[in-house]
Design a protein around this motif. Structure first.
Motif, PDB file in Angstrom:
ATOM      1  N   ARG A   1      -6.598  -8.588  23.436  1.00  0.00           N
ATOM      2  CA  ARG A   1      -6.346  -7.437  22.568  1.00  0.00           C
ATOM      3  C   ARG A   1      -4.929  -7.454  21.999  1.00  0.00           C
ATOM      4  NH1 ARG A   1      -7.919  -2.584  26.084  1.00  0.00           N
ATOM      5  NH2 ARG A   1      -8.194  -4.094  27.762  1.00  0.00           N
ATOM      6  N   ILE A   2      -3.968  -7.962  22.777  1.00  0.00           N
ATOM      7  CA  ILE A   2      -2.618  -8.122  22.233  1.00  0.00           C
ATOM      8  C   ILE A   2      -2.621  -9.178  21.135  1.00  0.00           C
ATOM      9  CG2 ILE A   2      -0.305  -8.996  22.780  1.00  0.00           C
ATOM     10  CD1 ILE A   2      -0.496  -7.517  25.436  1.00  0.00           C
ATOM     11  N   ALA A   3      -3.385 -10.258  21.331  1.00  0.00           N
ATOM     12  CA  ALA A   3      -3.491 -11.289  20.294  1.00  0.00           C
ATOM     13  C   ALA A   3      -4.125 -10.726  19.026  1.00  0.00           C
ATOM     14  CB  ALA A   3      -4.305 -12.474  20.813  1.00  0.00           C
ATOM     15  N   ILE A   4      -5.113  -9.854  19.189  1.00  0.00           N
ATOM     16  CA  ILE A   4      -5.752  -9.232  18.030  1.00  0.00           C
ATOM     17  C   ILE A   4      -4.780  -8.291  17.330  1.00  0.00           C
ATOM     18  CG2 ILE A   4      -7.575  -7.631  17.309  1.00  0.00           C
ATOM     19  CD1 ILE A   4      -9.289  -8.873  19.571  1.00  0.00           C
ATOM     20  N   ALA A   5      -4.011  -7.513  18.107  1.00  0.00           N
ATOM     21  CA  ALA A   5      -2.996  -6.639  17.510  1.00  0.00           C
ATOM     22  C   ALA A   5      -1.979  -7.468  16.737  1.00  0.00           C
ATOM     23  CB  ALA A   5      -2.304  -5.825  18.602  1.00  0.00           C
ATOM     24  N   ARG A   6      -1.620  -8.611  17.267  1.00  0.00           N
ATOM     25  CA  ARG A   6      -0.650  -9.484  16.607  1.00  0.00           C
ATOM     26  C   ARG A   6      -1.192  -9.994  15.272  1.00  0.00           C
ATOM     27  NH1 ARG A   6       1.712 -13.926  20.480  1.00  0.00           N
ATOM     28  NH2 ARG A   6      -0.428 -14.696  20.414  1.00  0.00           N
ATOM     29  N   VAL A   7      -2.469 -10.354  15.248  1.00  0.00           N
ATOM     30  CA  VAL A   7      -3.032 -10.856  14.001  1.00  0.00           C
ATOM     31  C   VAL A   7      -3.230  -9.718  12.999  1.00  0.00           C
ATOM     32  CG1 VAL A   7      -5.563 -10.729  14.305  1.00  0.00           C
ATOM     33  CG2 VAL A   7      -4.560 -12.724  13.239  1.00  0.00           C
ATOM     34  N   ILE A   8      -3.501  -8.501  13.480  1.00  0.00           N
ATOM     35  CA  ILE A   8      -3.581  -7.342  12.582  1.00  0.00           C
ATOM     36  C   ILE A   8      -2.226  -7.100  11.939  1.00  0.00           C
ATOM     37  CG2 ILE A   8      -3.878  -4.831  12.516  1.00  0.00           C
ATOM     38  CD1 ILE A   8      -5.998  -5.143  14.704  1.00  0.00           C
ATOM     39  N   LEU A   9      -1.171  -7.239  12.731  1.00  0.00           N
ATOM     40  CA  LEU A   9       0.184  -7.023  12.215  1.00  0.00           C
ATOM     41  C   LEU A   9       0.546  -8.086  11.175  1.00  0.00           C
ATOM     42  CD1 LEU A   9       2.335  -4.909  12.823  1.00  0.00           C
ATOM     43  CD2 LEU A   9       3.351  -6.495  14.459  1.00  0.00           C
ATOM     44  N   LYS A  10       0.025  -9.280  11.344  1.00  0.00           N
ATOM     45  CA  LYS A  10       0.274 -10.344  10.367  1.00  0.00           C
ATOM     46  C   LYS A  10      -0.461 -10.093   9.061  1.00  0.00           C
ATOM     47  CE  LYS A  10       0.167 -15.353   9.743  1.00  0.00           C
ATOM     48  NZ  LYS A  10      -0.111 -16.670  10.361  1.00  0.00           N
TER      49      LYS A  10
END
Length: 209
Positions: A100-109
């Motif tokens: 979920r942190i990885a998904i948040a990171r890609v959303i931020l990108k």
């Protein structure tokens, strides 16, 4: 091949009609976001791991991305919140939390192209449900390439390509592939057999395993 970790030995891969070999690695990197089965987190804070994708993002944007990825409340329950150090490769977090942190990171990108490579393959049902919900948000408005053995990840795809022994054997939508009664239909029946026996077919496309 899409992020050019490898170049094709025959044929071409086109993005917006351009051969990827004619595009710079910087431009590809800026427009592609990836979430893989083995999530990599730096030995740093959650904040630093998220902002790696977009160092200029505001605190509000970071929190909005975490909320969209269903991880904000978990982070806020930690003693140090976003300043919690996750440890080497994120070992202090569970697999679902790292994803979920990885998904948040890609959303931020906010990439134009999203690649999901077995992003839910090793998760328990609760973690998968949270991640499936987050992925529905992140895939809106962009091109997404999803590689998965768990069919729950791809039921709503516009086009599903079924590979066997490295070869394309079937393609179509979920409904079209079920109608063909081939390999995809067999995999679907195997993975969802308990639900199918319960005659709960209508809602299956919207539920995780």
């Amino acid at each position: 091949m899409i992020p050019r970790l490898y170049d094709p030995t025959s044929g071409r891969v086109l993005l917006d009609g351009h051969d990827i070999r004619d595009l710079t690695l910087d431009s590809l990197s800026a427009n592609i976001g990836m979430v893989t089965q083995e999530t990599f987190l730096f030995y740093d804070t959650i904040r630093a791991n998220l902002l790696y994708a977009n160092p200029n993002a505001s605190n509000e944007q970071m929190i909005a991305a975490a909320k969209a990825a269903n991880i904000h409340e978990f982070i806020m329950d930690l003693d140090d919140g976003y300043d919690t150090v996750v440890g080497e490769r994120g070992y202090r977090l569970s697999g679902g939390e790292r994803q979920r942190i990885a998904i948040a990171r890609v959303i931020l990108k906010d990439p134009r192209i999203l690649v999901l490579d077995e992003a839910t393959s090793s998760l328990d049902s609760l973690s998968e449900a949270l991640i499936q919900e987050a992925l529905q948000r992140v895939m809106k408005g962009r091109t997404s390439l999803v590689i998965a053995h768990r069919l729950s990840t791809i039921l709503a795809a516009d086009v599903i390509l079924v590979m066997q022994h490295g070869r394309l054997v079937e393609q179509g939508t979920h409904g079209e592939l079920l109608a063909q009664n081939g390999l995809y239909a067999s995999l679907y029946e195997t993975q969802f057999k308990p639900e199918l026996q319960g005659n709960n077919v209508t809602s299956l496309a919207f539920q995780p395993e």
